[in-house]
Structure formats: C-alpha cells, structure tokens
Design a protein around this motif. Structure first.
Motif, PDB file in Angstrom:
ATOM      1  N   LEU A  98       0.834  -1.204   0.000  1.00  0.00           N
ATOM      2  CA  LEU A  98       0.000   0.000   0.000  1.00  0.00           C
ATOM      3  C   LEU A  98       0.865   1.250   0.000  1.00  0.00           C
ATOM      4  CD1 LEU A  98      -2.589  -1.092   2.697  1.00  0.00           C
ATOM      5  CD2 LEU A  98      -2.960  -0.986   0.233  1.00  0.00           C
ATOM      6  N   THR A  99       0.576   2.160  -0.890  1.00  0.00           N
ATOM      7  CA  THR A  99       1.280   3.445  -0.889  1.00  0.00           C
ATOM      8  C   THR A  99       0.355   4.473  -0.238  1.00  0.00           C
ATOM      9  OG1 THR A  99       0.495   3.847  -3.123  1.00  0.00           O
ATOM     10  CG2 THR A  99       2.712   2.967  -2.896  1.00  0.00           C
ATOM     11  N   VAL A 100       0.358   4.458   1.083  1.00  0.00           N
ATOM     12  CA  VAL A 100      -0.529   5.298   1.887  1.00  0.00           C
ATOM     13  C   VAL A 100       0.260   5.895   3.042  1.00  0.00           C
ATOM     14  CG1 VAL A 100      -2.598   3.952   1.333  1.00  0.00           C
ATOM     15  CG2 VAL A 100      -1.233   3.342   3.318  1.00  0.00           C
ATOM     16  N   THR A 101      -0.358   6.817   3.727  1.00  0.00           N
ATOM     17  CA  THR A 101       0.214   7.384   4.942  1.00  0.00           C
ATOM     18  C   THR A 101      -0.437   6.702   6.132  1.00  0.00           C
ATOM     19  OG1 THR A 101       0.554   9.505   3.847  1.00  0.00           O
ATOM     20  CG2 THR A 101       0.558   9.503   6.260  1.00  0.00           C
ATOM     21  N   TRP A 102       0.377   6.027   6.921  1.00  0.00           N
ATOM     22  CA  TRP A 102      -0.127   5.348   8.109  1.00  0.00           C
ATOM     23  C   TRP A 102      -0.132   6.315   9.274  1.00  0.00           C
ATOM     24  CZ3 TRP A 102      -2.240   0.653   7.731  1.00  0.00           C
ATOM     25  CH2 TRP A 102      -1.935  -0.101   6.601  1.00  0.00           C
ATOM     26  N   GLN A 103      -1.163   6.216  10.125  1.00  0.00           N
ATOM     27  CA  GLN A 103      -1.301   7.102  11.278  1.00  0.00           C
ATOM     28  C   GLN A 103      -1.504   6.286  12.543  1.00  0.00           C
ATOM     29  OE1 GLN A 103      -4.670   9.396   9.835  1.00  0.00           O
ATOM     30  NE2 GLN A 103      -3.297  11.123   9.510  1.00  0.00           N
ATOM     31  N   ARG A 104      -0.894   6.767  13.614  1.00  0.00           N
ATOM     32  CA  ARG A 104      -1.082   6.168  14.939  1.00  0.00           C
ATOM     33  C   ARG A 104      -1.988   7.061  15.758  1.00  0.00           C
ATOM     34  NH1 ARG A 104       4.812   4.107  16.988  1.00  0.00           N
ATOM     35  NH2 ARG A 104       5.309   3.016  15.068  1.00  0.00           N
ATOM     36  N   SER A 105      -2.545   6.496  16.768  1.00  0.00           N
ATOM     37  CA  SER A 105      -3.364   7.266  17.688  1.00  0.00           C
ATOM     38  C   SER A 105      -2.525   8.339  18.367  1.00  0.00           C
ATOM     39  CB  SER A 105      -3.958   6.340  18.755  1.00  0.00           C
ATOM     40  OG  SER A 105      -4.529   7.095  19.792  1.00  0.00           O
TER      41      SER A 105
ATOM     42  N   ALA B  64      -4.772   3.566   7.864  1.00  0.00           N
ATOM     43  CA  ALA B  64      -4.554   4.363   6.659  1.00  0.00           C
ATOM     44  C   ALA B  64      -5.876   4.450   5.918  1.00  0.00           C
ATOM     45  CB  ALA B  64      -3.498   3.719   5.772  1.00  0.00           C
ATOM     46  N   CYS B  65      -6.201   5.642   5.476  1.00  0.00           N
ATOM     47  CA  CYS B  65      -7.436   5.854   4.719  1.00  0.00           C
ATOM     48  C   CYS B  65      -7.209   5.522   3.253  1.00  0.00           C
ATOM     49  CB  CYS B  65      -7.905   7.296   4.858  1.00  0.00           C
ATOM     50  SG  CYS B  65      -8.367   7.711   6.545  1.00  0.00           S
ATOM     51  N   LEU B  66      -8.052   4.678   2.711  1.00  0.00           N
ATOM     52  CA  LEU B  66      -8.043   4.353   1.292  1.00  0.00           C
ATOM     53  C   LEU B  66      -9.235   5.059   0.661  1.00  0.00           C
ATOM     54  CD1 LEU B  66      -7.344   0.534   1.675  1.00  0.00           C
ATOM     55  CD2 LEU B  66      -5.675   2.382   1.457  1.00  0.00           C
ATOM     56  N   SER B  67      -9.383   4.988  -0.612  1.00  0.00           N
ATOM     57  CA  SER B  67     -10.467   5.725  -1.268  1.00  0.00           C
ATOM     58  C   SER B  67     -11.849   5.310  -0.772  1.00  0.00           C
ATOM     59  CB  SER B  67     -10.379   5.575  -2.782  1.00  0.00           C
ATOM     60  OG  SER B  67     -10.504   4.219  -3.141  1.00  0.00           O
ATOM     61  N   ASP B  68     -12.061   4.035  -0.511  1.00  0.00           N
ATOM     62  CA  ASP B  68     -13.378   3.568  -0.062  1.00  0.00           C
ATOM     63  C   ASP B  68     -13.289   2.574   1.085  1.00  0.00           C
ATOM     64  OD1 ASP B  68     -12.223   1.556  -1.506  1.00  0.00           O
ATOM     65  OD2 ASP B  68     -14.010   1.054  -2.650  1.00  0.00           O
ATOM     66  N   ALA B  69     -12.158   2.594   1.800  1.00  0.00           N
ATOM     67  CA  ALA B  69     -11.945   1.630   2.871  1.00  0.00           C
ATOM     68  C   ALA B  69     -10.901   2.179   3.840  1.00  0.00           C
ATOM     69  CB  ALA B  69     -11.482   0.294   2.299  1.00  0.00           C
ATOM     70  N   THR B  70     -10.662   1.420   4.917  1.00  0.00           N
ATOM     71  CA  THR B  70      -9.633   1.748   5.890  1.00  0.00           C
ATOM     72  C   THR B  70      -8.755   0.526   6.091  1.00  0.00           C
ATOM     73  OG1 THR B  70     -11.071   3.312   7.019  1.00  0.00           O
ATOM     74  CG2 THR B  70      -9.187   2.504   8.264  1.00  0.00           C
ATOM     75  N   ALA B  71      -7.442   0.730   6.030  1.00  0.00           N
ATOM     76  CA  ALA B  71      -6.490  -0.352   6.265  1.00  0.00           C
ATOM     77  C   ALA B  71      -5.966  -0.241   7.691  1.00  0.00           C
ATOM     78  CB  ALA B  71      -5.342  -0.271   5.271  1.00  0.00           C
ATOM     79  N   VAL B  72      -5.697  -1.380   8.320  1.00  0.00           N
ATOM     80  CA  VAL B  72      -5.210  -1.434   9.689  1.00  0.00           C
ATOM     81  C   VAL B  72      -4.016  -2.380   9.734  1.00  0.00           C
ATOM     82  CG1 VAL B  72      -5.826  -2.012  12.079  1.00  0.00           C
ATOM     83  CG2 VAL B  72      -7.568  -1.100  10.538  1.00  0.00           C
ATOM     84  N   ARG B  73      -2.958  -1.959  10.434  1.00  0.00           N
ATOM     85  CA  ARG B  73      -1.781  -2.832  10.579  1.00  0.00           C
ATOM     86  C   ARG B  73      -1.197  -2.699  11.976  1.00  0.00           C
ATOM     87  NH1 ARG B  73       3.212   0.162   7.343  1.00  0.00           N
ATOM     88  NH2 ARG B  73       3.430   1.886   8.817  1.00  0.00           N
TER      89      ARG B  73
END
Length: 68
Positions: free
Chosen positions: A7-14, A28-37
């Motif tokens: 994924l080429t996204v910006t990951w964010q922590r709390s 990370a926010c995707l166009s129509d979903a949310t990714a979690v790692r």
C-alpha cells in the motif's frame, strides 16, 4: 488481508500512543476503505475494512460495547 508494504498510503497512529511506542495499531485511509496494521510489523499483513464496517466498529468503541 494484504501486505502492508504493497500500500502506498500514509499510516497514522493514535495521538494517545506514548512516546513513539511501537506496540500500536496504525490506520490508513483508502479511497473507499480503511487499512489497519500492527506498528511492530510495518511490512506485515494489513486488514482492509469497507467504510461502513469500519465506521460501525468505531461507533461501537465510542459506545463502550467492548469494555470488559
């Protein structure tokens, strides 16, 4: 499940993560979903949730439905 490194996204922590701790969940926010790692495994798996499912999950957290 996909590999987070794909994924080429910006990951964010709390903002509640303490002093750059590496035992956090990142999103990370995707166009129509949310990714979690897991922050301990940045190149490991990521779970992807549709917008409705993730929104409902957050609503449940805010309502205290997961407190033991």
């Amino acid at each position: 499940m996909i590999c987070a490194s794909e994924l080429t996204v910006t990951w964010q922590r709390s903002s509640r993560s303490q002093n750059g701790a590496d035992n956090c969940v990142e999103v990370a926010c995707l166009s129509d979903a949310t990714a979690v790692r897991d922050s301990k495994e940045p190149d490991g798996p990521a779970l992807v949730f549709g917008a409705g499912a993730f929104s409902a999950f957050l609503d449940d957290i805010k309502a205290g439905r997961f407190r033991g």
